[in-house]
Design a protein around this motif. Sequence first.
Motif, PDB file in Angstrom:
ATOM      1  N   ALA A 135     -85.765-108.608 -67.371  1.00  0.00           N
ATOM      2  CA  ALA A 135     -84.926-109.467 -66.529  1.00  0.00           C
ATOM      3  C   ALA A 135     -84.112-108.647 -65.539  1.00  0.00           C
ATOM      4  O   ALA A 135     -84.055-108.966 -64.341  1.00  0.00           O
ATOM      5  N   ILE A 136     -83.482-107.592 -66.016  1.00  0.00           N
ATOM      6  CA  ILE A 136     -82.647-106.763 -65.141  1.00  0.00           C
ATOM      7  C   ILE A 136     -83.502-106.094 -64.063  1.00  0.00           C
ATOM      8  O   ILE A 136     -83.108-106.015 -62.893  1.00  0.00           O
ATOM      9  N   ALA A 137     -84.706-105.629 -64.457  1.00  0.00           N
ATOM     10  CA  ALA A 137     -85.602-105.013 -63.469  1.00  0.00           C
ATOM     11  C   ALA A 137     -86.006-106.017 -62.403  1.00  0.00           C
ATOM     12  O   ALA A 137     -86.033-105.699 -61.208  1.00  0.00           O
ATOM     13  N   ALA A 138     -86.300-107.247 -62.817  1.00  0.00           N
ATOM     14  CA  ALA A 138     -86.690-108.281 -61.855  1.00  0.00           C
ATOM     15  C   ALA A 138     -85.554-108.571 -60.883  1.00  0.00           C
ATOM     16  O   ALA A 138     -85.777-108.662 -59.665  1.00  0.00           O
ATOM     17  N   PHE A 139     -84.350-108.707 -61.397  1.00  0.00           N
ATOM     18  CA  PHE A 139     -83.212-108.996 -60.524  1.00  0.00           C
ATOM     19  C   PHE A 139     -82.895-107.822 -59.598  1.00  0.00           C
ATOM     20  O   PHE A 139     -82.491-108.028 -58.442  1.00  0.00           O
ATOM     21  N   ALA A 140     -83.053-106.597 -60.096  1.00  0.00           N
ATOM     22  CA  ALA A 140     -82.808-105.430 -59.247  1.00  0.00           C
ATOM     23  C   ALA A 140     -83.773-105.424 -58.066  1.00  0.00           C
ATOM     24  O   ALA A 140     -83.376-105.169 -56.914  1.00  0.00           O
ATOM     25  N   VAL A 141     -85.056-105.727 -58.335  1.00  0.00           N
ATOM     26  CA  VAL A 141     -86.052-105.759 -57.260  1.00  0.00           C
ATOM     27  C   VAL A 141     -85.769-106.911 -56.304  1.00  0.00           C
ATOM     28  O   VAL A 141     -85.815-106.758 -55.078  1.00  0.00           O
ATOM     29  N   LEU A 142     -85.471-108.098 -56.862  1.00  0.00           N
ATOM     30  CA  LEU A 142     -85.193-109.264 -56.025  1.00  0.00           C
ATOM     31  C   LEU A 142     -83.994-109.029 -55.115  1.00  0.00           C
ATOM     32  O   LEU A 142     -84.018-109.375 -53.926  1.00  0.00           O
ATOM     33  N   ASN A 143     -82.945-108.429 -55.658  1.00  0.00           N
ATOM     34  CA  ASN A 143     -81.751-108.169 -54.851  1.00  0.00           C
ATOM     35  C   ASN A 143     -82.019-107.096 -53.799  1.00  0.00           C
ATOM     36  O   ASN A 143     -81.485-107.168 -52.684  1.00  0.00           O
ATOM     37  N   THR A 144     -82.837-106.119 -54.152  1.00  0.00           N
ATOM     38  CA  THR A 144     -83.197-105.098 -53.168  1.00  0.00           C
ATOM     39  C   THR A 144     -83.955-105.731 -52.002  1.00  0.00           C
ATOM     40  O   THR A 144     -83.661-105.456 -50.827  1.00  0.00           O
ATOM     41  N   LEU A 145     -84.925-106.569 -52.331  1.00  0.00           N
ATOM     42  CA  LEU A 145     -85.669-107.262 -51.274  1.00  0.00           C
ATOM     43  C   LEU A 145     -84.742-108.139 -50.438  1.00  0.00           C
ATOM     44  O   LEU A 145     -84.882-108.235 -49.214  1.00  0.00           O
ATOM     45  N   ALA A 146     -83.782-108.778 -51.115  1.00  0.00           N
ATOM     46  CA  ALA A 146     -82.871-109.678 -50.404  1.00  0.00           C
ATOM     47  C   ALA A 146     -82.024-108.931 -49.388  1.00  0.00           C
ATOM     48  O   ALA A 146     -81.881-109.361 -48.242  1.00  0.00           O
ATOM     49  N   VAL A 147     -81.438-107.813 -49.811  1.00  0.00           N
ATOM     50  CA  VAL A 147     -80.545-107.098 -48.897  1.00  0.00           C
ATOM     51  C   VAL A 147     -81.320-106.340 -47.822  1.00  0.00           C
ATOM     52  O   VAL A 147     -80.804-106.106 -46.728  1.00  0.00           O
ATOM     53  N   VAL A 148     -82.561-105.956 -48.103  1.00  0.00           N
ATOM     54  CA  VAL A 148     -83.341-105.207 -47.114  1.00  0.00           C
ATOM     55  C   VAL A 148     -83.975-106.134 -46.081  1.00  0.00           C
ATOM     56  O   VAL A 148     -83.900-105.906 -44.879  1.00  0.00           O
ATOM     57  N   PHE A 149     -84.583-107.193 -46.569  1.00  0.00           N
ATOM     58  CA  PHE A 149     -85.335-108.067 -45.671  1.00  0.00           C
ATOM     59  C   PHE A 149     -84.622-109.361 -45.329  1.00  0.00           C
ATOM     60  O   PHE A 149     -85.039-110.078 -44.417  1.00  0.00           O
ATOM     61  N   GLY A 150     -83.595-109.689 -46.098  1.00  0.00           N
ATOM     62  CA  GLY A 150     -82.828-110.889 -45.801  1.00  0.00           C
ATOM     63  C   GLY A 150     -83.592-112.168 -46.093  1.00  0.00           C
ATOM     64  O   GLY A 150     -84.571-112.190 -46.821  1.00  0.00           O
ATOM     65  N   VAL A 151     -83.121-113.236 -45.512  1.00  0.00           N
ATOM     66  CA  VAL A 151     -83.673-114.557 -45.792  1.00  0.00           C
ATOM     67  C   VAL A 151     -85.150-114.646 -45.408  1.00  0.00           C
ATOM     68  O   VAL A 151     -85.911-115.392 -46.018  1.00  0.00           O
ATOM     69  N   GLY A 152     -85.582-113.865 -44.435  1.00  0.00           N
ATOM     70  CA  GLY A 152     -86.963-113.942 -43.973  1.00  0.00           C
ATOM     71  C   GLY A 152     -87.976-113.592 -45.045  1.00  0.00           C
ATOM     72  O   GLY A 152     -89.149-113.951 -44.928  1.00  0.00           O
ATOM     73  N   LEU A 153     -87.566-112.919 -46.115  1.00  0.00           N
ATOM     74  CA  LEU A 153     -88.483-112.534 -47.179  1.00  0.00           C
ATOM     75  C   LEU A 153     -89.186-113.738 -47.786  1.00  0.00           C
ATOM     76  O   LEU A 153     -90.381-113.690 -48.077  1.00  0.00           O
ATOM     77  N   ALA A 154     -88.454-114.804 -47.976  1.00  0.00           N
ATOM     78  CA  ALA A 154     -89.029-115.985 -48.630  1.00  0.00           C
ATOM     79  C   ALA A 154     -90.169-116.575 -47.822  1.00  0.00           C
ATOM     80  O   ALA A 154     -91.000-117.304 -48.369  1.00  0.00           O
ATOM     81  N   HIS A 155     -90.236-116.249 -46.523  1.00  0.00           N
ATOM     82  CA  HIS A 155     -91.277-116.809 -45.672  1.00  0.00           C
ATOM     83  C   HIS A 155     -92.550-115.968 -45.669  1.00  0.00           C
ATOM     84  O   HIS A 155     -93.544-116.359 -45.075  1.00  0.00           O
ATOM     85  N   TRP A 156     -92.526-114.809 -46.339  1.00  0.00           N
ATOM     86  CA  TRP A 156     -93.715-113.971 -46.399  1.00  0.00           C
ATOM     87  C   TRP A 156     -94.812-114.653 -47.212  1.00  0.00           C
ATOM     88  O   TRP A 156     -95.982-114.554 -46.889  1.00  0.00           O
ATOM     89  N   VAL A 157     -94.402-115.287 -48.312  1.00  0.00           N
ATOM     90  CA  VAL A 157     -95.343-116.024 -49.157  1.00  0.00           C
ATOM     91  C   VAL A 157     -95.019-117.501 -48.979  1.00  0.00           C
ATOM     92  O   VAL A 157     -93.871-117.901 -49.149  1.00  0.00           O
ATOM     93  N   PRO A 158     -96.017-118.333 -48.632  1.00  0.00           N
ATOM     94  CA  PRO A 158     -95.747-119.763 -48.488  1.00  0.00           C
ATOM     95  C   PRO A 158     -95.082-120.337 -49.733  1.00  0.00           C
ATOM     96  O   PRO A 158     -95.479-120.027 -50.865  1.00  0.00           O
ATOM     97  N   GLU A 159     -94.054-121.144 -49.515  1.00  0.00           N
ATOM     98  CA  GLU A 159     -93.277-121.680 -50.629  1.00  0.00           C
ATOM     99  C   GLU A 159     -94.146-122.459 -51.611  1.00  0.00           C
ATOM    100  O   GLU A 159     -93.970-122.371 -52.818  1.00  0.00           O
ATOM    101  N   ARG A 160     -95.099-123.208 -51.094  1.00  0.00           N
ATOM    102  CA  ARG A 160     -95.951-124.006 -51.974  1.00  0.00           C
ATOM    103  C   ARG A 160     -96.853-123.131 -52.838  1.00  0.00           C
ATOM    104  O   ARG A 160     -97.119-123.458 -53.997  1.00  0.00           O
ATOM    105  N   VAL A 161     -97.345-122.044 -52.267  1.00  0.00           N
ATOM    106  CA  VAL A 161     -98.193-121.127 -53.039  1.00  0.00           C
ATOM    107  C   VAL A 161     -97.391-120.510 -54.175  1.00  0.00           C
ATOM    108  O   VAL A 161     -97.835-120.442 -55.329  1.00  0.00           O
ATOM    109  N   LEU A 162     -96.173-120.048 -53.847  1.00  0.00           N
ATOM    110  CA  LEU A 162     -95.311-119.439 -54.849  1.00  0.00           C
ATOM    111  C   LEU A 162     -94.961-120.442 -55.940  1.00  0.00           C
ATOM    112  O   LEU A 162     -94.997-120.128 -57.134  1.00  0.00           O
TER     113      LEU A 162
END
Length: 200
Positions: free
Chosen positions: A52-79
Amino acid sequence: MNEISATPLVAWVTSAASSFGLIFLAEMGDKSQLVCMTLAARHRHWPVMIGAIAAFAVLNTLAVVFGVGLAHWVPERVLAGVVAVLFGVFGIMSLRAKEEDGDEEVKEHPGHSIIITTFLMIFLAEMGDKTQLAVAGMASTMPVVPVWVGATLALSATSVLGVIAGRKLLARIPLHRLHQFSGVFFLILAGFALVKAFGA
């Protein structure tokens, strides 16, 4: 000199504390904490916490590096579809638990497999979630490092609380019943994900 050197430290601590408080309150009782709770009731708690901690560390890293645009890399419906399948399979496996399973200790799966399972479930479920978007938003207006530290500590804390609650449930509820309850919970989450994947 002391006042000048203290100012960046105060700003750092303030940003980290703000991030911690906001994310901790937002995540309490959320699906990722419940996932930790149910997994910890069925498996050893240390691998669940590490995953869990590893997942959150990666998610937060992606969030601060790529910002909100990250969620648009993978279509929401596919995810959402991937999450639905993952939770659905886990739910069906849990529902198949039999009463004789309650006479045993929690089945000891290899630690690395529990870590991977926890990591994937939380990573996929939380990708583009409100807390990740909140971290991305805060990182765009506050210093990145303290935001990441505060958010990761907050999510780690909620995960640990979920694991502790899961272990307490194991002491009070027969194991096979707990498996079945967790199965229903994961199927409900799978249903929500399916609605998100195929809804308007």
